[in-house]
Design an enzyme around this catalytic site. Structure first.
Site, PDB file in Angstrom:
ATOM      1  N   LYS A 196      18.114  54.711  65.467  1.00  0.00           N
ATOM      2  CA  LYS A 196      16.826  54.382  65.135  1.00  0.00           C
ATOM      3  C   LYS A 196      16.221  52.802  65.730  1.00  0.00           C
ATOM      4  CE  LYS A 196      12.959  54.035  61.348  1.00  0.00           C
ATOM      5  NZ  LYS A 196      12.700  54.270  60.219  1.00  0.00           N
ATOM      6  N   LYS A 256      15.687  58.254  67.330  1.00  0.00           N
ATOM      7  CA  LYS A 256      14.149  58.028  66.845  1.00  0.00           C
ATOM      8  C   LYS A 256      13.797  56.743  67.690  1.00  0.00           C
ATOM      9  CE  LYS A 256      11.495  57.298  63.085  1.00  0.00           C
ATOM     10  NZ  LYS A 256      11.106  57.011  61.831  1.00  0.00           N
TER      11      LYS A 256
END
Ligand code: PBG
Length: 333
Positions: A196, A256
């Site tokens: 992330k 992400k």
């Protein structure tokens, strides 16, 4: 011309093209993120046309609509009242909080739907960080993990199927796995936000939840999340994160944002045999919506092409705010 190879031979008819097509999209690839709140109204999110903050009553209808379109999983994000926010984000493990109530309600009315949750403190933190911020302005790792484990247990107890730690604290996947097992939730899975990145693409999401980092006291609050989320310049480091999450017991790895990080999806696909998910985040959604509203792009074609790119890069699952639209388009194709 005397050409031995003419790749156009296999592109000649729709039938031939469909025979040699390498990737495809299906509604069961999608995970549909939904924002919920305590109010009675469906509130629109200005930067995310088509996405709303749902009250629990209307949430059931929206999740049923998704199920009927073939979507098999939803992930819930709470907009928490300011009055409930604290430095430690303790509301995240209130068993009567918004998220546990929403999970119970959905599991009662639509037990077949897979429910994924988000584990992090930011919607509950007065400072808007995923972890507890010390008086010196440091986001504390180990202290935060204690709260995350309690949050995961409350979610599992309410009926969650997949726990999604999005906080990026070191060692949280292992700690959450151990806590879940200790409490008898061995069958509850973990879909970890593995790679992330500290990304500007989360802007509209933070508007939706009113969860951006902010400074309300004398305490120095880090303006961004770069001491725990990954540096957008790094790719090899994503492999280290993936190895750690895998060792710690993650069931699914997530990348992400998705679109600007297709190379990371591809790299993790080479490294791991676990299922991989891509998060097509809020900023990616908003850009498509804005350009489509201006008539500059064709929304349906751009969305389906983008979602297919995640599959081609190697992801099995896609978290996307376009889930219902895309599922409906696929149904009518
Ligand atoms: C919070 C969280 C964020 C998103 C999912 N979980 C925002 C952030 O890390 O600041 C972003 C999702 C999106 O932009 O669609 N832990």
């Amino acid at each position: 011309m005397e050409l031995t190879y003419r790749p156009r031979r296999l592109r000649r008819t729709p039938a031939l093209r469909s025979m040699v097509r390498e990737n495809s999209l299906s509604a069961s690839d999608f995970i549909y993120p939904l924002f919920i709140h305590e109010g009675d109204e469906i509130e629109q999110i200005s930067a995310m046309p088509g996405a709303n903050r749902w009250p629990l009553d209307a949430l059931v209808g929206e999740v049923t609509r998704a199920w009927n379109l073939g979507v098999k999983c939803v992930v819930l994000f709470p907009k928490v009242d300011d009055a409930l926010k604290t430095e430690g984000g303790e509301e995240c493990f209130n068993e009567n909080g918004l998220i546990p109530r929403a999970i119970r309600r959905l599991k009662k009315e639509l037990p077949q739907m897979t429910i994924m949750t988000d584990v992090a403190l930011d919607p509950y933190s007065i400072d808007g960080h995923d972890g507890i911020v010390s008086t010196e302005g440091i986001v504390l790792n180990d202290e935060t993990i204690e709260h995350l484990c309690k949050q995961a247990i409350v979610q599992a107890d309410a009926g969650a199927d997949l726990i999604g730690p999005s906080d990026m604290m070191d060692g949280r996947v292992g700690a959450i796995r151990e806590s879940l097992d200790d409490e008898g939730f061995e069958d509850v899975g973990i879909i970890s936000y593995t790679a992330k990145y500290s990304s500007a693409y989360y802007g509209p999401f933070r508007e939706a939840l009113d969860s951006a980092p902010r400074s309300l006291s004398e305490k120095p609050i880090p303006k961004d999340k770069s001491t725990y989320q990954m540096d957008p310049a790094n790719a090899r480091e994503a492999i280290t994160e993936a190895q750690l999450d895998e060792q710690e017991g993650s069931d699914i790895l997530m990348v992400k944002p998705g679109l600007a990080y297709l190379d990371i999806i591809y790299r993790l696909r080479q490294e791991s045999e676990l299922p991989i998910a891509a998060y097509n985040v809020s900023g990616e959604y908003s850009m498509v919506k804005a350009a489509a509203a201006k008539g500059w792009i064709d929304e349906k074609s751009v969305v389906l092409e983008t979602l297919l790119s995640f599959k081609r890069a190697g992801s099995d699952l896609i978290l996307t705010y376009h889930a219902c639209d895309a599922a409906a388009w696929l149904k009518n194709e």
